[in-house]
Design an enzyme around this catalytic site. Sequence first.
Site, short mmCIF file in Angstrom:
data_model
loop_
_atom_site.label_atom_id
_atom_site.label_comp_id
_atom_site.label_asym_id
_atom_site.label_seq_id
_atom_site.Cartn_x
_atom_site.Cartn_y
_atom_site.Cartn_z
N ASP A 114 0.75 -1.14 0.00
CA ASP A 114 -0.07 0.05 -0.03
C ASP A 114 0.85 1.22 -0.19
O ASP A 114 1.51 1.42 0.81
CB ASP A 114 -0.76 -0.02 1.23
CG ASP A 114 -2.01 1.00 1.12
OD1 ASP A 114 -1.82 2.12 0.54
OD2 ASP A 114 -3.03 0.84 1.68
N THR A 130 3.08 -11.28 -8.92
CA THR A 130 1.83 -11.31 -7.91
C THR A 130 0.58 -11.09 -8.72
O THR A 130 0.65 -10.82 -9.94
CB THR A 130 2.00 -10.16 -6.89
OG1 THR A 130 1.81 -8.95 -7.73
CG2 THR A 130 3.47 -10.38 -6.19
#
Length: 212
Positions: A118, A191
Amino acid sequence: MRLRNKPWAREMLQSHPQFVILSPEQYKGKWNTAFEKDQPLHIEVGTGKGRFITEMAKANPHINYLGIELYESVIVVALDRLIEANLPNVKLLNVNAEKLTEYFAKGDVDRVYLNFSDPWPKTRHAKRRLTHENFLKLYEEILVDKGEIHFKTDNQGLFEFSLMSFSEYGLLLKYLSLDFHKSDFEGNIMTEYEEKFSQQGSRIYRCEVKYQ
């Protein structure tokens, strides 16, 4: 990030102790006993849905992997992956990364992965970024001497902040790519976010740094 509540998530995690470490404090200083084999331990802080950590475990059976994720509603997706893969060298940990030193002793971890963390773009939230000096100190306290951090992101602002943070902390830069998918790096495991962003044409940034 908006998360869909999954009231059954905690019960699912607790019902699979072979994949989810439920009492991590008992392994502090002896994480080798949590796995079938005594081998190097790599952790991913913010493992999300678990694609990276699971595929890394498949590709590197000589390394133990631990995926760390705060949100129960996310880590249960990673658990589904682990159940399907049924690998002996990967497990999950549902804890807050701010408390890493409660669960790991110095030298327990050989490498830290930070993938698409984040970015916390507002300046007042800088201390929440996983590459802030406060977290770098935590990693240093659990890594082996000269341990490494491998970092990937699509966020240019976070990458620039992280490079500055690494430099000011005194970390040694081993690898740097400002357009990773156009580099000659071999063996990359993506990912979920990485695949999504790269398909959208976003540039992927990656670096490896080492404590001195």
